[in-house]
Write a protein that holds these residues in place. Structure first.
Motif, PDB file in Angstrom:
ATOM      1  N   LEU A  68      -1.672 -11.081   9.413  1.00  0.00           N
ATOM      2  CA  LEU A  68      -2.421  -9.949   8.883  1.00  0.00           C
ATOM      3  C   LEU A  68      -2.110  -9.849   7.402  1.00  0.00           C
ATOM      4  N   MET A  69      -3.160  -9.910   6.607  1.00  0.00           N
ATOM      5  CA  MET A  69      -3.024  -9.898   5.154  1.00  0.00           C
ATOM      6  C   MET A  69      -3.352  -8.487   4.670  1.00  0.00           C
ATOM      7  N   GLY A  70      -2.307  -7.692   4.452  1.00  0.00           N
ATOM      8  CA  GLY A  70      -2.481  -6.295   4.076  1.00  0.00           C
ATOM      9  C   GLY A  70      -2.045  -5.394   5.216  1.00  0.00           C
ATOM     10  N   GLY A  71      -2.648  -4.225   5.266  1.00  0.00           N
ATOM     11  CA  GLY A  71      -2.289  -3.273   6.307  1.00  0.00           C
ATOM     12  C   GLY A  71      -1.255  -2.260   5.857  1.00  0.00           C
ATOM     13  N   ASP A  72      -1.052  -2.170   4.544  1.00  0.00           N
ATOM     14  CA  ASP A  72      -0.053  -1.243   4.023  1.00  0.00           C
ATOM     15  C   ASP A  72      -0.446   0.215   4.232  1.00  0.00           C
ATOM     16  N   ASN A  73      -1.689   0.471   4.586  1.00  0.00           N
ATOM     17  CA  ASN A  73      -2.099   1.835   4.901  1.00  0.00           C
ATOM     18  C   ASN A  73      -1.608   2.264   6.285  1.00  0.00           C
ATOM     19  N   LEU A  79       2.781  -3.806  12.721  1.00  0.00           N
ATOM     20  CA  LEU A  79       3.954  -4.280  13.453  1.00  0.00           C
ATOM     21  C   LEU A  79       3.734  -4.247  14.961  1.00  0.00           C
ATOM     22  N   GLU A  80       3.037  -3.236  15.453  1.00  0.00           N
ATOM     23  CA  GLU A  80       2.730  -3.170  16.889  1.00  0.00           C
ATOM     24  C   GLU A  80       1.827  -4.320  17.316  1.00  0.00           C
ATOM     25  N   LEU A  81       0.761  -4.565  16.548  1.00  0.00           N
ATOM     26  CA  LEU A  81      -0.165  -5.650  16.891  1.00  0.00           C
ATOM     27  C   LEU A  81       0.535  -7.001  16.862  1.00  0.00           C
ATOM     28  N   LEU A  82       1.287  -7.258  15.802  1.00  0.00           N
ATOM     29  CA  LEU A  82       1.939  -8.564  15.686  1.00  0.00           C
ATOM     30  C   LEU A  82       3.029  -8.757  16.739  1.00  0.00           C
ATOM     31  N   ALA A  83       3.746  -7.689  17.090  1.00  0.00           N
ATOM     32  CA  ALA A  83       4.755  -7.807  18.148  1.00  0.00           C
ATOM     33  C   ALA A  83       4.098  -8.147  19.483  1.00  0.00           C
ATOM     34  N   THR A  84       2.945  -7.546  19.746  1.00  0.00           N
ATOM     35  CA  THR A  84       2.229  -7.835  20.991  1.00  0.00           C
ATOM     36  C   THR A  84       1.715  -9.265  20.999  1.00  0.00           C
ATOM     37  N   GLY A  99       1.881  -5.696   0.345  1.00  0.00           N
ATOM     38  CA  GLY A  99       1.925  -5.516  -1.098  1.00  0.00           C
ATOM     39  C   GLY A  99       3.006  -4.542  -1.531  1.00  0.00           C
ATOM     40  N   ARG A 100       3.767  -4.048  -0.594  1.00  0.00           N
ATOM     41  CA  ARG A 100       4.856  -3.115  -0.919  1.00  0.00           C
ATOM     42  C   ARG A 100       6.085  -3.907  -1.355  1.00  0.00           C
ATOM     43  N   ASP A 101       6.952  -3.244  -2.101  1.00  0.00           N
ATOM     44  CA  ASP A 101       8.172  -3.895  -2.567  1.00  0.00           C
ATOM     45  C   ASP A 101       9.313  -3.810  -1.566  1.00  0.00           C
ATOM     46  N   GLN A 102       9.160  -2.953  -0.550  1.00  0.00           N
ATOM     47  CA  GLN A 102      10.182  -2.819   0.488  1.00  0.00           C
ATOM     48  C   GLN A 102       9.497  -2.672   1.839  1.00  0.00           C
ATOM     49  N   LEU A 103      10.201  -3.086   2.874  1.00  0.00           N
ATOM     50  CA  LEU A 103       9.695  -2.907   4.229  1.00  0.00           C
ATOM     51  C   LEU A 103       9.820  -1.439   4.619  1.00  0.00           C
ATOM     52  N   PRO A 104       8.959  -0.972   5.518  1.00  0.00           N
ATOM     53  CA  PRO A 104       9.079   0.426   5.953  1.00  0.00           C
ATOM     54  C   PRO A 104      10.410   0.648   6.667  1.00  0.00           C
ATOM     55  N   LEU A 105      10.898   1.872   6.617  1.00  0.00           N
ATOM     56  CA  LEU A 105      12.195   2.197   7.218  1.00  0.00           C
ATOM     57  C   LEU A 105      12.234   1.895   8.712  1.00  0.00           C
ATOM     58  N   PHE A 106      11.092   1.961   9.379  1.00  0.00           N
ATOM     59  CA  PHE A 106      11.040   1.744  10.828  1.00  0.00           C
ATOM     60  C   PHE A 106      10.830   0.282  11.211  1.00  0.00           C
ATOM     61  N   PHE A 107      10.874  -0.624  10.255  1.00  0.00           N
ATOM     62  CA  PHE A 107      10.639  -2.045  10.515  1.00  0.00           C
ATOM     63  C   PHE A 107      11.523  -2.568  11.652  1.00  0.00           C
ATOM     64  N   SER A 108      12.775  -2.182  11.674  1.00  0.00           N
ATOM     65  CA  SER A 108      13.724  -2.719  12.661  1.00  0.00           C
ATOM     66  C   SER A 108      13.457  -2.217  14.080  1.00  0.00           C
ATOM     67  N   GLU A 109      12.552  -1.273  14.243  1.00  0.00           N
ATOM     68  CA  GLU A 109      12.204  -0.785  15.577  1.00  0.00           C
ATOM     69  C   GLU A 109      11.311  -1.771  16.336  1.00  0.00           C
ATOM     70  N   TYR A 110      10.783  -2.758  15.637  1.00  0.00           N
ATOM     71  CA  TYR A 110       9.815  -3.689  16.211  1.00  0.00           C
ATOM     72  C   TYR A 110      10.361  -5.115  16.233  1.00  0.00           C
ATOM     73  N   THR A 111       9.812  -5.915  17.152  1.00  0.00           N
ATOM     74  CA  THR A 111      10.059  -7.347  17.075  1.00  0.00           C
ATOM     75  C   THR A 111       9.428  -7.803  15.768  1.00  0.00           C
ATOM     76  N   PRO A 112      10.203  -8.426  14.893  1.00  0.00           N
ATOM     77  CA  PRO A 112       9.622  -8.754  13.587  1.00  0.00           C
ATOM     78  C   PRO A 112       8.618  -9.898  13.689  1.00  0.00           C
ATOM     79  N   PRO A 113       7.623  -9.897  12.774  1.00  0.00           N
ATOM     80  CA  PRO A 113       6.774 -11.078  12.666  1.00  0.00           C
ATOM     81  C   PRO A 113       7.644 -12.272  12.283  1.00  0.00           C
ATOM     82  N   THR A 114       7.151 -13.469  12.523  1.00  0.00           N
ATOM     83  CA  THR A 114       7.891 -14.671  12.139  1.00  0.00           C
ATOM     84  C   THR A 114       8.088 -14.708  10.621  1.00  0.00           C
ATOM     85  N   TYR A 115       7.047 -14.314   9.896  1.00  0.00           N
ATOM     86  CA  TYR A 115       7.070 -14.321   8.433  1.00  0.00           C
ATOM     87  C   TYR A 115       6.661 -12.958   7.901  1.00  0.00           C
TER      88      TYR A 115
END
Length: 156
Positions: A68-73, A79-84, A99-115
């Motif tokens: 997914l290219m974008g989705g910062d909104n 993260l839910e779609l990619l984890a599924t 395009g953000r400079d940092q990952l969202p604070l809740f990033f670790s709540e999800y299975t991370p994308p490969t990249y």
């Protein structure tokens, strides 16, 4: 809600991958010099899990990665779609270009994308292929450990 405008098979976004890159609209970053300003607007169709599954099924084993290219909104939806997708299609790697400079604070709540690529576009610093870039590409393993692999884009 995520909306997508288009998609394409790409070969340069992630090392050693044949990627189905899905371009998401409604980008809130509005980076100066952005090459995809058409993604700033509220256009395209909703990207549901069913639609994402249909794309993954359509391309099957011709792709090795779905991104997914974008989705910062709506990073939670990303993260839910990619984890599924990662769970339902274990042969596929997943990726997210933010395009953000940092990952969202809740990033670790999800299975991370490969990249995950993070970093706003800054023309004076260049793209991932420039050693002076501010952008970073990380590869995550199944345990959530990450490695900065940005250097793989730099010419030797």
């Amino acid at each position: 809600m995520l909306k997508y405008v288009n998609h394409d098979i790409v070969f340069q976004e992630f090392p050693d991958e044949v990627t189905l890159a899905i371009n998401l609209s409604r980008c809130p970053c509005a980076c100066p010099g952005c090459h995809s300003t058409y993604l700033w607007g509220d256009n395209g169709e909703e990207l549901t899990l069913d639609r994402l599954r249909a794309l993954a099924e359509h391309y099957g084993t011709t792709i090795t990665c779905l991104s997914l290219m974008g989705g910062d909104n709506d990073p939670r939806s990303v993260l839910e779609l990619l984890a599924t997708i990662r769970e339902e299609y274990p042969h596929l790697h997943t990726g997210w270009y933010s395009g953000r400079d940092q990952l969202p604070l809740f990033f670790s709540e999800y299975t991370p994308p490969t990249y995950v690529k993070i970093g706003a576009w800054r023309a004076e610093l260049g793209p991932l292929s420039s050693p002076s870039t501010n952008q970073r590409l990380y590869r995550y393993d199944e345990d959530g450990e990450s490695e900065d692999i940005t250097h793989r884009f730099w010419k030797k």
